[in-house]
Enzyme design. Structure first.
Site, PDB file in Angstrom:
ATOM      1  N   CYS A 113       0.717  -0.952 -11.314  1.00 34.82           N
ATOM      2  CA  CYS A 113      -0.189   0.182 -11.064  1.00 34.82           C
ATOM      3  C   CYS A 113      -1.304   0.301 -12.092  1.00 34.82           C
ATOM      4  CB  CYS A 113       0.594   1.480 -10.991  1.00 34.82           C
ATOM      5  SG  CYS A 113       1.762   1.480  -9.645  1.00 34.82           S
ATOM      6  N   HIS A 251      -4.587   7.168 -11.945  1.00 39.89           N
ATOM      7  CA  HIS A 251      -3.756   6.468 -10.963  1.00 39.89           C
ATOM      8  C   HIS A 251      -3.084   7.527 -10.092  1.00 39.89           C
ATOM      9  CE1 HIS A 251      -0.890   4.068  -8.973  1.00 39.89           C
ATOM     10  NE2 HIS A 251       0.147   4.424  -9.721  1.00 39.89           N
ATOM     11  N   ASN A 281       0.382   6.371  -3.079  1.00 38.24           N
ATOM     12  CA  ASN A 281       0.256   5.506  -4.264  1.00 38.24           C
ATOM     13  C   ASN A 281      -0.069   4.085  -3.789  1.00 38.24           C
ATOM     14  OD1 ASN A 281       0.653   3.890  -6.498  1.00 38.24           O
ATOM     15  ND2 ASN A 281       2.555   4.883  -7.146  1.00 38.24           N
TER      16      ASN A 281
END
Ligand code: ACO
Length: 324
Positions: A113, A251, A281
């Site tokens: 990520c 993020h 996500n």
């Protein structure tokens, strides 16, 4: 001094949207649970013919168009992904072939990520050390293909997509936080936390692709602490105060992590770009997707001071301060 300028942004999403309600028909979950715990309302899921490379290519084309550049001008492609089209070669080389700029440098980085932060730092350093003038930095993922769709604790959290930026070296820039470009970046990793967030397969272990496994509650706790710490480091390196930041582009893992991190830094919620409700996500794609969304809807403008930040499997985490 040299500074790396952000010249354009672009993004791409798969054609299929899956709402929480649709997911609840297949998995033992509910729209209420997902919204309350994460802020996610829907996610985009790649269909037949859509891969990490196709999404990355579309995002890259949009970023080049935004920068007013042709792919032939690009010296370097750095693509962040944990879901490459193939184990090798790098997905960046497929994007290069699709864009028609064969011959330039092209490779992938794997930092899950926070991959986009690692990729932007890599490209920034390579441009500054003479490896080229212009770079494409892409975050692209198809996490839907490494999810265990029987595991409700993880499968509701992720989506697919891609985002890209075009960078260009300015060899004669003034120093300081008022000059456009990448001002300061910090990266970290802690391999001791492997078991909290990982994929249980791989070419050298199981010879399978594997599925994502996560201890969500522990990840949450580490995320807030690590992100607040790296944000303070970048703020100190840049010699600014948190109040000077116009926008935070985090993020997009979980709305509660975004809120808790912003609170720790005393950054008002109105300055935090939130797309997790729409995209869920998307791992390495989430920061450039959110950045492009906020530029296209007119929130982030030329001259704004923008903080990018991310944390992911490894653990890895990082932040980068950019004057647009
Ligand atoms: N639907 C309904 N119920 C669920 C679901 C679901 N999808 N998933 C779990 N539950 C249940 C659990 O079984 C548990 O039930 P129980 O109390 O009867 O045992 C209950 O909900 C609570 O589960 P917790 O895991 O404790 O819930 P929590 O409040 O911690 O929320 C979540 C879980 C959303 C995963 C949260 O911990 C989180 O967001 N963590 C961070 C994860 C993250 O952001 N990861 C990504 C960062 S790095 C990267 O992006 C790769």
């Amino acid at each position: 001094m040299t500074r790396t300028l952000l010249r354009g942004t672009g993004s791409a999403l798969p054609g299929t949207v899956v709402s929480n309600h649709e997911l609840a028909a297949r998995v033992d979950t509910s729209d209420e649970w997902i919204v309350e715990r994460t802020g996610i309302r829907q996610r985009y899921i790649a269909g037949e013919g859509e891969t990490t490379a196709t999404l990355a290519t579309e995002a890259a084309r949009n970023a080049l168009a935004d920068a007013g550049m042709d792919a032939s001008e690009i010296d370097l492609i750095v693509l962040a992904t944990a879901t490459p089209d193939n184990t090798f070669p790098a997905t960046a080389t497929k994007v290069q072939q699709a864009l028609g700029c064969n011959g330039c440098i092209a490779f992938d980085v794997a930092a899950v990520c926070s991959g986009f932060l690692y990729a932007i730092a890599t490209a920034d350093s390579m441009l500054k050390t003479g490896m080229g003038q212009k770079a494409l930095v892409i975050g692209a993922e198809t996490f839907s293909r490494i999810l265990d769709w029987e595991d409700r604790t993880t499968c509701v959290l992720f989506g697919d997509g891609a985002g890209a930026v075009v960078l260009e070296l300015d060899a004669d820039a003034a120093a300081g936080p008022d000059t456009p470009g990448i001002i300061a970046t910090r990266l970290h990793a802690d391999g001791a936390q492997h078991d909290l967030l990982y994929v249980d397969g791989g070419p050298s272990t199981t010879q399978t692709v594997g599925h994502l496994r996560m201890k969500g509650r522990e990840v949450f706790r580490h995320a807030v602490v690590n992100l607040a710490s790296v944000l303070h480091e970048v703020i100190d390196d840049a010699g600014i105060s948190a109040e000077q930041i116009d926008w935070v582009v985090p993020h997009q893992a979980n709305k509660r992590i975004l809120d808790a991190t912003a609170r720790k830094l005393r950054i008002p919620a109105e300055k935090v770009i939130v797309t997790v409700d729409q995209h869920a996500n998307t791992s390495a794609a989430s920061v450039p997707l959110a950045l492009d969304t906020a530029r296209r809807d007119g929130r982030i403008k030329a001259g704004d001071l923008v903080m990018l930040e991310a944390m992911g499997g490894g653990f890895t985490w990082g932040a980068s301060l950019i004057r647009m």
